[in-house]
Write a protein that holds these residues in place. Structure first.
Motif, PDB file in Angstrom:
ATOM      1  N   LEU A 305      46.590  46.231  54.416  1.00 24.01           N
ATOM      2  CA  LEU A 305      47.276  46.959  55.477  1.00 24.01           C
ATOM      3  C   LEU A 305      47.121  48.463  55.237  1.00 24.01           C
ATOM      4  O   LEU A 305      47.437  48.961  54.155  1.00 24.01           O
ATOM      5  N   PRO A 306      46.648  49.209  56.245  1.00 18.44           N
ATOM      6  CA  PRO A 306      46.272  50.605  56.015  1.00 18.44           C
ATOM      7  C   PRO A 306      47.417  51.608  56.054  1.00 18.44           C
ATOM      8  O   PRO A 306      47.269  52.711  55.535  1.00 18.44           O
ATOM      9  N   ARG A 307      48.553  51.238  56.654  1.00 19.69           N
ATOM     10  CA  ARG A 307      49.609  52.243  56.856  1.00 19.69           C
ATOM     11  C   ARG A 307      50.926  51.822  56.200  1.00 19.69           C
ATOM     12  O   ARG A 307      51.493  50.793  56.517  1.00 19.69           O
ATOM     13  N   ASN A 308      51.358  52.660  55.271  1.00 24.26           N
ATOM     14  CA  ASN A 308      52.717  52.574  54.719  1.00 24.26           C
ATOM     15  C   ASN A 308      53.006  51.274  53.970  1.00 24.26           C
ATOM     16  O   ASN A 308      54.127  50.763  54.021  1.00 24.26           O
ATOM     17  N   LEU A 309      52.025  50.754  53.277  1.00 22.53           N
ATOM     18  CA  LEU A 309      52.266  49.561  52.466  1.00 22.53           C
ATOM     19  C   LEU A 309      53.104  49.952  51.245  1.00 22.53           C
ATOM     20  O   LEU A 309      52.736  50.830  50.475  1.00 22.53           O
ATOM     21  N   VAL A 310      54.241  49.308  51.107  1.00 27.09           N
ATOM     22  CA  VAL A 310      55.168  49.643  50.026  1.00 27.09           C
ATOM     23  C   VAL A 310      54.615  49.154  48.692  1.00 27.09           C
ATOM     24  O   VAL A 310      54.156  48.016  48.570  1.00 27.09           O
TER      25      VAL A 310
END
Length: 316
Positions: A305-310
């Motif tokens: 996942l490219p955005r904001n993966l914790v």
């Protein structure tokens, strides 16, 4: 058929994109206050979060990914989610514009004594007293230089301010004149006229702003907190205000929310209080939906996942 369960209203243009990107998934929308444990357990992808449904989510054998509708994720059961191999992404970036604008709204209010003028207006009192300053030429220390910190620094430079950044890595950042690691706050705070807290809440940032931290600041510093309430020791904050170490404070978040009606901060004329509303904006749902759609494109392809993966090891 696998299910995408959203607890918030997805704008129709993005709902259409979701159906096109993931035609093999059923898109269900249930208001966060109405969702049932059964619906949570059946979901493969959960958009949003309801703390009352935490147990149902942890019991689920289907859940693979949670897209938080907030930037802060300190209230998620991260250890259990990591153990179950559930992905978690947040809405970081959604708040950059509203919170950076909020920071300057309260800073200008305090600098130009608007908070004092408004209190006088309520009482029908014509009072030219109070201090009227300027922020041009002042130094702002921004603690936490992610999406919000970068936007704040850009605006600060437009106002003619000098900018100091504080971040864990110490890496340079655009619009930040001087960057310090978190262990360099004594030097950073000693130079600042305004200190802005935008820290996430982790074990390391709990009470980051304490008696020592406020002690590093020069007399008359303005303090703005739009990060997380527990990152500030409230007793130490009040002591810093009483001593004059802080000339004023603008607080959007608190250790206990809602702030109790009998709390002494309410009556202080040197404090501006807002009810954890700095990130509120009428553009919120669209921006959050954009993040989810971008991540969904990768998810259905089995990609990272490219955005904001914790990062569960860092808790944000």
């Amino acid at each position: 058929m696998p299910t995408i369960l959203t607890l918030y209203e997805i704008p129709e243009e993005y709902a259409k994109q979701i159906r096109e990107i993931a035609p093999d998934y059923e898109l269900k929308s249930v208001p966060v206050k109405e969702v049932t444990p059964e619906q949570i357990r059946e979901a493969d992808i959960l958009v949003g979060w309801n703390r009352k449904m935490e147990q149902a989510a942890l019991e689920s054998d289907n859940l693979k990914w949670i897209q938080s509708w907030s930037a802060g994720v300190d209230y998620f059961p991260m250890d259990q989610l990591e153990e179950k191999k559930v992905l978690l992404t947040n809405a970081g970036g959604v708040h950059a514009i509203p919170i950076s604008e909020h920071i300057f709204a309260v800073l200008l209010a305090m600098s130009r004594n608007l908070h004092g003028n408004i209190r006088s207006q309520v009482h029908g009192k014509w009072d030219k007293g109070g201090l009227y300053g300027e922020i041009s030429g002042l130094t702002m220390a921004i603690v936490g230089t992610g999406h919000i910190g970068r936007a704040t620094a850009r605006i600060a430079k437009a106002f003619g301010m000098h900018t100091i950044g504080v971040r864990h890595s110490g890496d340079p950042e655009e619009h930040i004149d001087d960057m310090y690691k978190t262990d360099g706050i004594e030097q950073a705070f000693s130079k600042a006229d305004v200190v802005v807290n935008i820290l996430p809440l982790t074990d390391e940032t709990h009470h980051f702003f304490n008696k020592d931290s406020f002690g590093y600041m020069k007399k008359g510093t303005v303090f703005i907190n739009v990060g997380r309430g527990p990152s500030v020791d409230t007793d130490a904050l009040i002591e810093a205000l009483d001593s004059g170490k802080l000339s004023s404070a603008a607080l959007d978040v608190f250790e206990k929310e809602p702030l109790p009606e009998d709390h002494p901060l309410w009556k202080r004329e040197d404090v501006i209080i807002t009810p954890h509303a700095a990130g509120n904006t009428d553009h919120y749902d669209v921006r959050a939906a954009e993040i989810f759609v971008d991540n969904l494109k990768a998810f259905v392809k089995g990609e990272t996942l490219p955005r904001n993966l914790v990062d569960y090891s860092r808790k944000y």
